[in-house]
Write a protein that holds these residues in place. Structure first.
Motif, PDB file in Angstrom:
ATOM      1  N   UNK A  18      -6.974   9.661  -1.520  1.00 45.20           N
ATOM      2  CA  UNK A  18      -7.278   9.685  -2.950  1.00 45.20           C
ATOM      3  C   UNK A  18      -6.003   9.671  -3.774  1.00 45.20           C
ATOM      4  N   UNK A  19      -6.134   9.309  -5.047  1.00 43.62           N
ATOM      5  CA  UNK A  19      -5.044   9.348  -6.019  1.00 43.62           C
ATOM      6  C   UNK A  19      -3.820   8.545  -5.617  1.00 43.62           C
ATOM      7  N   UNK A  20      -3.984   7.541  -4.796  1.00 43.98           N
ATOM      8  CA  UNK A  20      -2.803   6.764  -4.417  1.00 43.98           C
ATOM      9  C   UNK A  20      -2.654   5.580  -5.351  1.00 43.98           C
ATOM     10  N   UNK A  21      -1.446   5.179  -5.536  1.00 44.75           N
ATOM     11  CA  UNK A  21      -1.169   4.051  -6.405  1.00 44.75           C
ATOM     12  C   UNK A  21      -0.354   3.020  -5.665  1.00 44.75           C
ATOM     13  N   UNK A  22      -0.158   1.902  -6.306  1.00 42.54           N
ATOM     14  CA  UNK A  22       0.671   0.849  -5.751  1.00 42.54           C
ATOM     15  C   UNK A  22       2.118   1.298  -5.856  1.00 42.54           C
ATOM     16  N   UNK A  23       2.814   1.428  -4.734  1.00 43.84           N
ATOM     17  CA  UNK A  23       4.188   1.931  -4.708  1.00 43.84           C
ATOM     18  C   UNK A  23       5.106   1.107  -5.608  1.00 43.84           C
ATOM     19  N   UNK A  24       4.784  -0.171  -5.795  1.00 47.85           N
ATOM     20  CA  UNK A  24       5.654  -1.003  -6.628  1.00 47.85           C
ATOM     21  C   UNK A  24       5.615  -0.559  -8.091  1.00 47.85           C
ATOM     22  N   UNK A  60       6.901   9.899  -2.783  1.00 47.58           N
ATOM     23  CA  UNK A  60       6.915   9.418  -1.402  1.00 47.58           C
ATOM     24  C   UNK A  60       6.348   8.012  -1.304  1.00 47.58           C
ATOM     25  N   UNK A  61       7.061   7.157  -0.603  1.00 48.62           N
ATOM     26  CA  UNK A  61       6.614   5.800  -0.346  1.00 48.62           C
ATOM     27  C   UNK A  61       5.272   5.842   0.368  1.00 48.62           C
ATOM     28  N   UNK A  62       4.256   5.210  -0.221  1.00 47.89           N
ATOM     29  CA  UNK A  62       2.933   5.177   0.375  1.00 47.89           C
ATOM     30  C   UNK A  62       2.000   6.266  -0.123  1.00 47.89           C
ATOM     31  N   UNK A  63       2.485   7.235  -0.879  1.00 43.37           N
ATOM     32  CA  UNK A  63       1.605   8.281  -1.406  1.00 43.37           C
ATOM     33  C   UNK A  63       1.291   7.970  -2.870  1.00 43.37           C
ATOM     34  N   UNK A 142      -1.248  16.007  -1.698  1.00 43.06           N
ATOM     35  CA  UNK A 142      -1.771  14.926  -0.857  1.00 43.06           C
ATOM     36  C   UNK A 142      -0.999  14.793   0.450  1.00 43.06           C
ATOM     37  N   UNK A 143       0.350  14.811   0.381  1.00 40.62           N
ATOM     38  CA  UNK A 143       1.157  14.545   1.576  1.00 40.62           C
ATOM     39  C   UNK A 143       2.138  15.668   1.928  1.00 40.62           C
ATOM     40  N   UNK A 144       2.166  16.739   1.137  1.00 36.92           N
ATOM     41  CA  UNK A 144       3.023  17.913   1.355  1.00 36.92           C
ATOM     42  C   UNK A 144       4.518  17.661   1.147  1.00 36.92           C
ATOM     43  N   UNK A 145       4.900  16.555   0.491  1.00 38.31           N
ATOM     44  CA  UNK A 145       6.314  16.323   0.210  1.00 38.31           C
ATOM     45  C   UNK A 145       6.798  17.367  -0.791  1.00 38.31           C
TER      46      UNK A 145
END
Length: 168
Positions: A18-24, A60-63, A142-145
């Motif tokens: 969830x809540x992910x966006x396009x890294x670009x 984070x790349x991919x989050x 989401x990813x714990x970064x």
């Protein structure tokens, strides 16, 4: 019990983060030519108060999880805080902060954690034997970064490092 099945497209949607966006579309503070000057704006209600003009995201790349919607955090320059216990384990998406007592740029979020869209907290950490309050570090839920910032245990001020979040 009934024997129900989940439609494959519904199952795929449930399994997608969830809540992910396009890294670009995620930019780091270092991507802006003017640095922090490019990411804040004057708040209409309180002239002189500066807020972030972009949504704040996990860097984070991919989050790319949305951490805070635009205009919620207030820009503050204040003493830096030592967030990293071991510099060699610093994630490449988390630039080092200046060593205290130098200052750093922060997004101050108040009055409580419900202002966030998606944030996690570490267990309380005693950074200094002299300090009365323990700190909790702010991390991506989401990813714990992290740490992306900090708060005092039981406090109502949450500090995100401007350089440790993404902007969109």
């Amino acid at each position: 019990m009934s024997n129900q099945s989940i439609h494959p497209s519904a199952l795929a949607a449930l399994q997608r983060p969830s809540n992910t966006g396009d890294r670009s579309t995620i930019r780091k503070l270092s991507d802006f030519d003017q640095g922090v000057l490019a990411v804040f704006t004057s708040h209409d209600k309180n002239l002189g108060e500066l807020t972030h003009r972009f949504d704040l995201l996990c860097p984070r790349n991919g989050c790319g999880s949305v951490i805070l919607k635009a205009g919620i955090g207030r820009w503050v320059e204040r003493d830096s805080v030592e967030l990293d216990t071991a510099q060699e384990s610093l994630h490449p998406d988390l630039p080092a902060l200046p060593a205290p007592p130098a200052t750093a740029h922060w997004w101050l979020v108040t009055p409580n954690m419900m202002e966030f869209e998606n944030i996690g907290f570490t267990r309380p950490v005693q950074k200094d034997a002299v300090a009365a309050k323990k700190l909790k570090f702010l991390i991506c839920a989401e990813c714990d970064l992290g740490p992306l910032g900090w708060c005092e245990e039981g406090g109502n001020e949450f500090w995100l490092a401007c350089s440790r979040v993404g902007y969109r």
